[in-house]
Design an enzyme around this catalytic site. Structure first.
Site, PDB file in Angstrom:
ATOM      1  N   ASP A 143       0.689  -1.287  -0.043  1.00  0.00           N
ATOM      2  CA  ASP A 143      -0.030  -0.088  -0.082  1.00  0.00           C
ATOM      3  C   ASP A 143       0.969   1.136  -0.087  1.00  0.00           C
ATOM      4  O   ASP A 143       0.265   2.487   0.176  1.00  0.00           O
ATOM      5  CB  ASP A 143      -0.959   0.029   1.194  1.00  0.00           C
ATOM      6  CG  ASP A 143      -2.229  -0.894   1.052  1.00  0.00           C
ATOM      7  OD1 ASP A 143      -2.700  -1.002   0.088  1.00  0.00           O
ATOM      8  OD2 ASP A 143      -2.507  -1.585   1.909  1.00  0.00           O
ATOM      9  N   ASP A 201      -6.279  -4.147  -5.920  1.00  0.00           N
ATOM     10  CA  ASP A 201      -6.087  -2.734  -5.367  1.00  0.00           C
ATOM     11  C   ASP A 201      -4.944  -2.426  -5.593  1.00  0.00           C
ATOM     12  O   ASP A 201      -4.463  -1.262  -5.625  1.00  0.00           O
ATOM     13  CB  ASP A 201      -6.377  -2.730  -3.798  1.00  0.00           C
ATOM     14  CG  ASP A 201      -7.548  -3.584  -3.212  1.00  0.00           C
ATOM     15  OD1 ASP A 201      -7.773  -4.521  -4.004  1.00  0.00           O
ATOM     16  OD2 ASP A 201      -7.997  -3.004  -2.291  1.00  0.00           O
TER      17      ASP A 201
END
Ligand code: GLY
Length: 424
Positions: A143, A201
């Site tokens: 992330d 993602d």
């Protein structure tokens, strides 16, 4: 002139007047003013606590989860997150800088600063961005793009200074340290029983790699991004262009399994996952000019527009969730989709349909149904997003990433409309 001709001429004049009617942008001014107040109030309330606002603590109703997942409570109860203490319910949920969402609040501040030039907002943006400096030394998640590109990346765009490129490049190096060339992907998570999990993602982290190639002149970062995008295009998408949430790989690059983590079922279409896909492949096309990415983004966009059934274009949390009044929406998925579609509209002939759909989303999000009233919502801008329903986590709450992509969507929309906040 005969009566008939007079009527035709009158109709034509009315139609023309309709066409040239200037658009009303009042809703944008309301949105930006609201965001300014909400985000500044949040900064003030957080003060010098080194934490980032993430969402609002909420509980869950087992019967509601059973209905949404169409499963017996016993089959998923072990996956539920620990319930928040009763005194926390309804309060702002803060997160530390290593949380995957840490870049969004600083990023939202940067967008509001970009719109308004408000000095207090800039000060808060700098302060919360600087909090994230240690993340540039972190390697334990994929992330990093979300965390550092949304914060430092926007700072670099709006207030460049000597030290920022180094932060972006170091983070990109750390992201690349998670790349496995046999598999052709960046590893997403370090938890769980998967051998090498990659989630859709992860497409959102590629912008940081493209940025690092531009800063350094070293093509390696962009090459990693391209290989990751290619492998994901091959394995994450189904015949109907919806995507799996998680694909895990064996060491030789073969697929270990295809599953969900935050969606309703392994073969369902988790709403935010579809949004990450259209945003990610549009961005990959922007950076590479590779038409395969553009074609893929178009297919995902068309799929989203045909599969989202709600009147206001704000999707239910999963396309396979039971439809109805009490099914939670995901404003964050809508905001991400709006950003992707606005950009996509500039790349394709006939892009107007994507533009119009994105405009519809932004107007829905700017209505009282989603835009929080001033002084409410614990300082968040939007209501009604869903984090991870199968975990009973953040269901029907504000989320900092819904706010971030909503503001990014407004920024893209305003740029394409050629309007400035100061002129509204
Ligand atoms: N990247 C995690 C999520 O979309 O919830």
């Amino acid at each position: 002139m005969k009566i008939k001709h007079l009527i035709v001429a009158a109709v034509a004049v009315v139609a023309l007047a309709g066409c040239s009617q200037p658009k009303d942008y009042g809703w944008i001014k309301v949105a930006v003013d609201r965001a300014t107040v909400q985000l500044l109030q949040t900064a003030e309330e957080i003060g010098d606590t080194p934490m980032i606002p993430r969402s609002i603590w909420a509980g869950y109703d087992p019967a509601m989860l059973e209905k949404q997942l169409e499963k017996d409570f016993d089959t998923f109860k072990d996956s539920l997150r620990k319930k928040a203490a009763p005194e926390l319910l309804g309060k702002r949920r803060l997160a530390g800088v290593y949380d995957w969402t840490s870049g969004f609040y600083p990023g939202s501040l940067w967008y509001v600063y970009e719109f308004t030039g408000n000095e207090a907002v800039k000060e808060a943006a700098v302060k919360f961005t600087n909090l994230l400096f240690p993340v540039s030394h972190y390697t334990q998640t994929h992330d990093l793009g979300f965390m550092i590109n949304c914060s430092y990346g926007n700072a670099h765009r709006l207030m460049p200074c000597d030290t920022i490129p180094e932060v972006l490049v170091r983070t990109a190096d750390n992201l690349c340290s998670r790349f496995n060339k046999e598999i052709g992907c960046i590893r997403s998570w370090d938890f769980g029983a998967w051998n090498f999990p990659v989630i859709i993602d992860n497409m959102m982290n590629l912008d940081l790699l493209f940025a690092a190639s531009k800063i350094t002149g070293n093509p390696y970062y962009g090459q990693v991004a391209v290989i990751h995008a290619n492998t994901t295009m091959e394995n994450h998408f189904r015949e109907d262009v919806t995507s799996y949430h998680v694909v895990s790989y064996n060491p030789d690059g073969s697929v270990e399994c295809k599953q969900t983590y935050q969606g309703k079922a392994d073969d369902s279409a988790w709403a935010r996952g579809q949004a990450w896909g259209v945003y990610g492949y549009t961005a990959a096309y922007r950076e590479t000019g590779d038409k395969r990415y553009l074609d893929h983004a178009v297919k995902i966009a068309d799929m989203i527009m045909s599969r989202v059934t709600t009147e206001d274009a704000i999707p239910y949390w999963d396309y396979h969730a039971p439809e109805g009044e009490d099914t939670p929406r995901d404003a964050s998925a809508a905001a991400v989709t709006a950003c992707g579609l606005l950009e996509l509209s500039t790349f394709v002939e006939g892009g107007k349909k994507y533009y119009n759909y994105a405009e519809k989303i932004l107007k829905s999000l700017s209505s009282d149904a989603y835009l929080a009233a001033e002084g409410t919502n614990e300082g968040f801008v939007l209501m009604h997003s869903t984090g991870s329903l199968p975990h009973g986590s953040e269901v029907d709450v504000p989320l900092n990433y819904a706010d971030y992509y909503y503001l990014e969507g407004l920024q893209r929309y305003m740029a394409l409309e050629g309007i400035k906040y100061a002129d509204l």
